[in-house]
Scaffold this motif. Structure first.
Motif, PDB file in Angstrom:
ATOM      1  N   ALA A  98      -7.004  47.481  21.593  1.00 24.37           N
ATOM      2  CA  ALA A  98      -8.061  47.503  20.578  1.00 24.37           C
ATOM      3  C   ALA A  98      -9.432  47.296  21.216  1.00 24.37           C
ATOM      4  CB  ALA A  98      -7.790  46.437  19.522  1.00 24.37           C
ATOM      5  N   ALA A  99      -9.509  46.397  22.193  1.00 23.56           N
ATOM      6  CA  ALA A  99     -10.786  46.155  22.873  1.00 23.56           C
ATOM      7  C   ALA A  99     -11.253  47.404  23.610  1.00 23.56           C
ATOM      8  CB  ALA A  99     -10.645  44.985  23.844  1.00 23.56           C
ATOM      9  N   ALA A 100     -10.322  48.126  24.221  1.00 22.93           N
ATOM     10  CA  ALA A 100     -10.680  49.355  24.934  1.00 22.93           C
ATOM     11  C   ALA A 100     -11.159  50.431  23.973  1.00 22.93           C
ATOM     12  CB  ALA A 100      -9.479  49.852  25.738  1.00 22.93           C
ATOM     13  N   VAL A 101     -10.473  50.573  22.838  1.00 27.27           N
ATOM     14  CA  VAL A 101     -10.879  51.561  21.844  1.00 27.27           C
ATOM     15  C   VAL A 101     -12.271  51.233  21.315  1.00 27.27           C
ATOM     16  CG1 VAL A 101     -10.366  52.470  19.541  1.00 27.27           C
ATOM     17  CG2 VAL A 101      -8.524  52.193  21.219  1.00 27.27           C
ATOM     18  N   ASP A 102     -12.524  49.971  21.034  1.00 32.86           N
ATOM     19  CA  ASP A 102     -13.852  49.567  20.575  1.00 32.86           C
ATOM     20  C   ASP A 102     -14.904  49.864  21.642  1.00 32.86           C
ATOM     21  OD1 ASP A 102     -12.800  48.660  18.174  1.00 32.86           O
ATOM     22  OD2 ASP A 102     -12.684  46.564  18.829  1.00 32.86           O
ATOM     23  N   HIS A 103     -14.559  49.584  22.896  1.00 39.21           N
ATOM     24  CA  HIS A 103     -15.500  49.807  23.993  1.00 39.21           C
ATOM     25  C   HIS A 103     -15.861  51.284  24.125  1.00 39.21           C
ATOM     26  CE1 HIS A 103     -17.279  49.490  28.017  1.00 39.21           C
ATOM     27  NE2 HIS A 103     -16.499  50.503  28.379  1.00 39.21           N
ATOM     28  N   LEU A 104     -14.899  52.160  23.957  1.00 37.87           N
ATOM     29  CA  LEU A 104     -15.154  53.592  24.088  1.00 37.87           C
ATOM     30  C   LEU A 104     -15.967  54.149  22.924  1.00 37.87           C
ATOM     31  CD1 LEU A 104     -11.697  54.678  25.497  1.00 37.87           C
ATOM     32  CD2 LEU A 104     -13.892  54.950  26.658  1.00 37.87           C
ATOM     33  N   GLY A 105     -15.941  53.467  21.800  1.00 34.01           N
ATOM     34  CA  GLY A 105     -16.788  53.839  20.674  1.00 34.01           C
ATOM     35  C   GLY A 105     -16.586  55.272  20.229  1.00 34.01           C
ATOM     36  N   ASP A 106     -17.683  56.035  20.188  1.00 38.07           N
ATOM     37  CA  ASP A 106     -17.650  57.406  19.680  1.00 38.07           C
ATOM     38  C   ASP A 106     -17.474  58.447  20.786  1.00 38.07           C
ATOM     39  OD1 ASP A 106     -18.002  56.569  17.051  1.00 38.07           O
ATOM     40  OD2 ASP A 106     -20.183  56.564  17.245  1.00 38.07           O
ATOM     41  N   ASP A 107     -17.030  58.034  21.948  1.00 37.60           N
ATOM     42  CA  ASP A 107     -16.761  58.993  23.028  1.00 37.60           C
ATOM     43  C   ASP A 107     -15.915  60.140  22.472  1.00 37.60           C
ATOM     44  OD1 ASP A 107     -15.126  60.181  25.323  1.00 37.60           O
ATOM     45  OD2 ASP A 107     -16.490  58.880  26.432  1.00 37.60           O
ATOM     46  N   ASP A 108     -16.282  61.372  22.822  1.00 42.67           N
ATOM     47  CA  ASP A 108     -15.652  62.515  22.164  1.00 42.67           C
ATOM     48  C   ASP A 108     -14.402  63.051  22.870  1.00 42.67           C
ATOM     49  OD1 ASP A 108     -16.809  63.708  24.353  1.00 42.67           O
ATOM     50  OD2 ASP A 108     -18.021  65.153  23.226  1.00 42.67           O
ATOM     51  N   ALA A 109     -13.908  62.385  23.904  1.00 41.53           N
ATOM     52  CA  ALA A 109     -12.637  62.804  24.498  1.00 41.53           C
ATOM     53  C   ALA A 109     -11.537  62.654  23.449  1.00 41.53           C
ATOM     54  CB  ALA A 109     -12.304  61.973  25.728  1.00 41.53           C
ATOM     55  N   PRO A 110     -10.753  63.693  23.181  1.00 43.11           N
ATOM     56  CA  PRO A 110      -9.791  63.633  22.078  1.00 43.11           C
ATOM     57  C   PRO A 110      -8.524  62.840  22.374  1.00 43.11           C
ATOM     58  CG  PRO A 110      -9.717  65.784  23.126  1.00 43.11           C
ATOM     59  CD  PRO A 110     -10.863  65.051  23.757  1.00 43.11           C
ATOM     60  N   TRP A 111      -8.293  62.509  23.639  1.00 40.99           N
ATOM     61  CA  TRP A 111      -7.057  61.820  24.009  1.00 40.99           C
ATOM     62  C   TRP A 111      -7.356  60.546  24.774  1.00 40.99           C
ATOM     63  CZ3 TRP A 111      -2.515  63.795  22.237  1.00 40.99           C
ATOM     64  CH2 TRP A 111      -2.504  65.141  21.854  1.00 40.99           C
ATOM     65  N   LEU A 112      -6.451  59.576  24.648  1.00 45.17           N
ATOM     66  CA  LEU A 112      -6.537  58.338  25.414  1.00 45.17           C
ATOM     67  C   LEU A 112      -5.191  58.091  26.085  1.00 45.17           C
ATOM     68  CD1 LEU A 112      -8.415  55.991  26.143  1.00 45.17           C
ATOM     69  CD2 LEU A 112      -7.383  54.685  24.275  1.00 45.17           C
ATOM     70  N   LEU A 113      -5.194  58.110  27.411  1.00 46.19           N
ATOM     71  CA  LEU A 113      -4.007  57.824  28.200  1.00 46.19           C
ATOM     72  C   LEU A 113      -3.951  56.322  28.433  1.00 46.19           C
ATOM     73  CD1 LEU A 113      -1.640  59.104  29.870  1.00 46.19           C
ATOM     74  CD2 LEU A 113      -3.219  59.123  31.826  1.00 46.19           C
ATOM     75  N   VAL A 114      -2.886  55.684  27.976  1.00 41.72           N
ATOM     76  CA  VAL A 114      -2.759  54.231  28.060  1.00 41.72           C
ATOM     77  C   VAL A 114      -1.653  53.893  29.048  1.00 41.72           C
ATOM     78  CG1 VAL A 114      -2.223  52.124  26.780  1.00 41.72           C
ATOM     79  CG2 VAL A 114      -3.596  53.928  25.700  1.00 41.72           C
ATOM     80  N   MET A 115      -1.985  53.073  30.041  1.00 42.48           N
ATOM     81  CA  MET A 115      -1.040  52.703  31.085  1.00 42.48           C
ATOM     82  C   MET A 115      -1.112  51.203  31.346  1.00 42.48           C
ATOM     83  SD  MET A 115       0.373  55.526  32.512  1.00 42.48           S
ATOM     84  CE  MET A 115       0.474  56.607  31.073  1.00 42.48           C
ATOM     85  N   ALA A 116       0.035  50.554  31.432  1.00 43.28           N
ATOM     86  CA  ALA A 116       0.078  49.199  31.963  1.00 43.28           C
ATOM     87  C   ALA A 116      -0.002  49.279  33.483  1.00 43.28           C
ATOM     88  CB  ALA A 116       1.361  48.495  31.538  1.00 43.28           C
ATOM     89  N   CYS A 117      -0.590  48.266  34.108  1.00 46.51           N
ATOM     90  CA  CYS A 117      -0.805  48.338  35.553  1.00 46.51           C
ATOM     91  C   CYS A 117       0.417  47.921  36.356  1.00 46.51           C
ATOM     92  CB  CYS A 117      -1.999  47.477  35.963  1.00 46.51           C
ATOM     93  SG  CYS A 117      -1.640  45.707  36.034  1.00 46.51           S
ATOM     94  N   ASP A 118       1.516  47.566  35.677  1.00 50.29           N
ATOM     95  CA  ASP A 118       2.668  47.032  36.410  1.00 50.29           C
ATOM     96  C   ASP A 118       3.807  48.047  36.534  1.00 50.29           C
ATOM     97  OD1 ASP A 118       3.434  47.054  33.768  1.00 50.29           O
ATOM     98  OD2 ASP A 118       4.260  45.016  33.762  1.00 50.29           O
TER      99      ASP A 118
END
Length: 217
Positions: A98-118
């Motif tokens: 949620a914090a990352a989505v809020d940080h990206l705000g209105d960025d127009d990239a249509p996809w978000l690739l989510v990865m855990a670092c482990d």
């Protein structure tokens, strides 16, 4: 992963857990083949337009973009990393996303690739997710490894995530919320990925199996 991929995406790398089963040793700074797990994950998502790391900036060995706007030059020509923290820290992966989505705000990239670092082999899973999105842009996609769905190895439609995060904020926030609850409003499909590509490091036994070791002191 092809640089010619038609899928335009940002990436989020989650690296802020407590690592309690590792005695508090940060997973992001564990190493495989001479690289930290955080660096390996950021290299795996190098085709992203932006890379947001949710976790302590001190976990990065290659620099990034901090909350004060200062920048350093990352290793290997990687994109600058933008560091954010969930509020409060250690609020769980849903709060971090949620914090990352809020940080990206209105960025127009249509996809978000989510990865855990482990997940030290996660680079093997990413092409299948991108290929699925290139073929059908109407759904989000979650890695399925050995019959197990991995919400922290997934490619989400950004509009769906924004709606989900907004709903969570209206209902009291994402602290300690499960990923299942956060994603309740997100339509996704499971995509089979190479076996073991999303294997993660939860214990020192896992680390040994995956060829991961503590950072040399």
């Amino acid at each position: 992963m092809s640089a010619q991929s038609p899928v335009v995406f940002n990436a989020v790398v989650l690296s802020g857990g407590r690592s309690s089963r590792l005695g508090g040793t940060p997973k992001a700074r564990l190493e495989r083949d001479g690289r930290s797990l955080l660096d390996l994950t950021c290299l795996a998502v190098a085709d992203a337009r932006r890379v947001v790391v949710v976790g302590p900036e001190e976990h990065s060995l290659a620099g990034g973009l901090g909350s004060d706007g200062a920048t350093t030059t990352p290793a290997d020509g990687q994109l600058l990393r933008e560091f954010v923290r969930e509020s409060p820290p250690f609020g769980g992966p849903a709060a971090a996303l949620a914090a990352a989505v809020d940080h990206l705000g209105d960025d127009d990239a249509p996809w978000l690739l989510v990865m855990a670092c482990d997940m030290p082999r996660v680079d093997q899973a990413i092409p299948a997710l991108l290929a699925a999105a290139a073929g059908d842009a109407d759904s989000s996609y979650m890695a399925r490894d050995g019959g197990r769905d991995q919400p922290l190895a997934a490619l989400y439609r950004m509009d769906s995530l924004r709606d989900a995060v907004a709903a969570v904020h209206r209902s009291g926030g994402a602290q300690n919320l499960s990923m299942k609850a956060l994603l309740a409003r997100v339509q996704w499909r499971a995509i089979d990925v190479p076996p073991g590509s999303t294997a993660d490091v939860d214990t020192w036994a896992d680390a040994q199996t995956l060829g991961v070791s503590a950072t040399p002191t």
